[in-house]
Design a protein around this motif. Structure first.
Motif, PDB file in Angstrom:
ATOM      1  N   ALA A 168      12.020  -0.860 -11.425  1.00 24.48           N
ATOM      2  CA  ALA A 168      12.907   0.242 -11.050  1.00 24.48           C
ATOM      3  C   ALA A 168      12.144   1.455 -10.528  1.00 24.48           C
ATOM      4  N   THR A 169      10.847   1.548 -10.829  1.00 27.79           N
ATOM      5  CA  THR A 169      10.053   2.694 -10.375  1.00 27.79           C
ATOM      6  C   THR A 169       9.573   2.544  -8.935  1.00 27.79           C
ATOM      7  N   GLU A 170       9.581   1.320  -8.404  1.00 28.02           N
ATOM      8  CA  GLU A 170       8.937   1.092  -7.104  1.00 28.02           C
ATOM      9  C   GLU A 170       9.561   1.862  -5.944  1.00 28.02           C
ATOM     10  N   PRO A 171      10.891   1.847  -5.758  1.00 28.62           N
ATOM     11  CA  PRO A 171      11.437   2.499  -4.564  1.00 28.62           C
ATOM     12  C   PRO A 171      11.008   3.957  -4.407  1.00 28.62           C
ATOM     13  N   ALA A 172      11.021   4.722  -5.492  1.00 28.29           N
ATOM     14  CA  ALA A 172      10.663   6.137  -5.412  1.00 28.29           C
ATOM     15  C   ALA A 172       9.159   6.354  -5.281  1.00 28.29           C
ATOM     16  N   GLN A 173       8.365   5.334  -5.606  1.00 25.95           N
ATOM     17  CA  GLN A 173       6.903   5.492  -5.596  1.00 25.95           C
ATOM     18  C   GLN A 173       6.269   5.152  -4.259  1.00 25.95           C
ATOM     19  N   ARG A 185      13.904   0.367   0.611  1.00 27.35           N
ATOM     20  CA  ARG A 185      13.748   0.570  -0.834  1.00 27.35           C
ATOM     21  C   ARG A 185      14.795  -0.221  -1.610  1.00 27.35           C
ATOM     22  N   SER A 186      16.033  -0.224  -1.121  1.00 26.55           N
ATOM     23  CA  SER A 186      17.093  -0.975  -1.787  1.00 26.55           C
ATOM     24  C   SER A 186      16.813  -2.470  -1.767  1.00 26.55           C
ATOM     25  N   PRO A 216       0.824  -1.216   0.000  1.00 24.63           N
ATOM     26  CA  PRO A 216       0.000   0.000   0.000  1.00 24.63           C
ATOM     27  C   PRO A 216       0.857   1.264   0.000  1.00 24.63           C
ATOM     28  N   GLY A 217       0.193   2.374  -0.311  1.00 25.78           N
ATOM     29  CA  GLY A 217       0.878   3.654  -0.308  1.00 25.78           C
ATOM     30  C   GLY A 217       1.801   3.863  -1.482  1.00 25.78           C
ATOM     31  N   ARG A 218       1.494   3.258  -2.640  1.00 27.71           N
ATOM     32  CA  ARG A 218       2.345   3.424  -3.814  1.00 27.71           C
ATOM     33  C   ARG A 218       1.680   4.350  -4.816  1.00 27.71           C
TER      34      ARG A 218
END
Length: 304
Positions: free
Chosen positions: A192-197, A169-170, A33-35
């Motif tokens: 690759a977009t997940e950590p920042a989202q 995130r890593s 959640p929270g993405r």
């Protein structure tokens, strides 16, 4: 970006995707959640014949943070969805939810089931049902020969003790291949977009403040939902597995389960040309002829 006023007066954002032949609206809820809902993309081209309405939940995308932590909990997000429905002037609509947002969709169905014409739950977990099957781990173990697996294994087993969000995130990025049916260029780009989202505050608040009586009351109302429900699972989904989707389906009297082969947690990324027709067929006909149909009492019966 368009906005709507939710139940507490807060302005929340949403985006609209329309292809060359826009059709009836399909509201789409992002998980995490929270993405940030950007990870949904166009859901494998579902916008070709549908108008996709994709809200940014509180604290994600262009939507502001919730005034208090209770606004991030999934039942509150269901109330945001009802406010969006009213803003759009829809008497009833089709709803698609992915991942954790399937809990939000179930809360909405329990409260406002009469507003739904179709409900699609994509790779849901079964935390709301109070059971966490272990077949996702079995799927993960079955892929041990793939080159990414050793590093993903270390990351998965380090995540429970990670406290720093940068470390989390890593680790999520290292573990990402387990969420996909294969680890090719489209999957790598999407992962690759997940950590920042990911928003740590909305993520932490999603399951908070929902006590056992409230959860039980919600589940008790799901068998009253009359619209057709389709639960989509992937046989290579090492995050949610298959049994969680089957458990979710048993909460409804009108649910069927469709398992997509060679597919992980993001079916529209792995196999868009498989995922899209399944969803389009269900939205048009109200059933999927190849799905496992419910037995009329919330169970999942004989198969395709």
């Amino acid at each position: 970006m368009p906005c709507y006023t939710s139940y507490d007066g807060v302005e929340l954002s949403y985006r609209v995707l329309e292809g060359p032949e826009p059709g009836a609206p399909l509201l789409c809820l992002a998980g995490g959640p929270g993405r940030d809902a950007a990870y949904l993309g166009d859901l494998g081209g579902l916008d070709a014949h549908r108008t996709l309405v994709i809200p940014d939940s509180r604290g994600t995308g262009a939507s502001p943070p919730a005034p208090d932590a209770a606004g991030y909990a999934f039942p509150a997000l269901a109330e945001d969805l009802e406010s969006l429905r009213a803003h759009l002037g829809l008497e009833a609509f089709a709803l698609l939810a992915h991942d954790a947002a399937c809990a939000t969709a179930q809360a909405y169905a329990a409260l406002y089931g009469h507003r739904l014409t179709r409900l699609v739950l994509v790779t849901p977990g079964s935390r709301l049902q109070g059971r966490l099957p272990d077949d996702a781990e079995e799927i993960f173990e079955s892929r041990a020969e793939e080159p990414w697996w050793p590093d993903a294994y270390v990351a998965v087993h380090t995540l429970p003790t990670a406290t720093d969000m940068n470390e989390v995130r890593s680790l999520l990025l290292r573990a990402a291949p387990m969420a996909y049916g294969r680890w090719d260029a489209p999957q790598r780009t999407h992962a690759a977009t997940e950590p920042a989202q990911l928003g740590p505050v909305p993520r932490a608040g999603f399951w908070q403040g929902v006590d056992e009586p409230a959860r039980t009351a919600l589940l008790d109302r799901l068998p009253e939902v009359t619209c057709p429900v389709l639960v989509i699972t992937g046989d290579r989904d090492a995050l949610a597995g298959l049994r969680a989707g089957e458990l979710v389906a048993t909460s409804f009297r009108t649910a069927s389960v469709r398992t997509l082969h060679g597919v992980g947690h993001y079916p529209w990324v792995d196999e868009p040309d498989l995922f899209r027709p399944v969803v389009e067929s269900f939205l048009t006909r109200g059933h999927d002829p190849e799905a496992h149909e419910g037995d009329g009492t919330g169970g999942v019966g004989g198969g395709a």
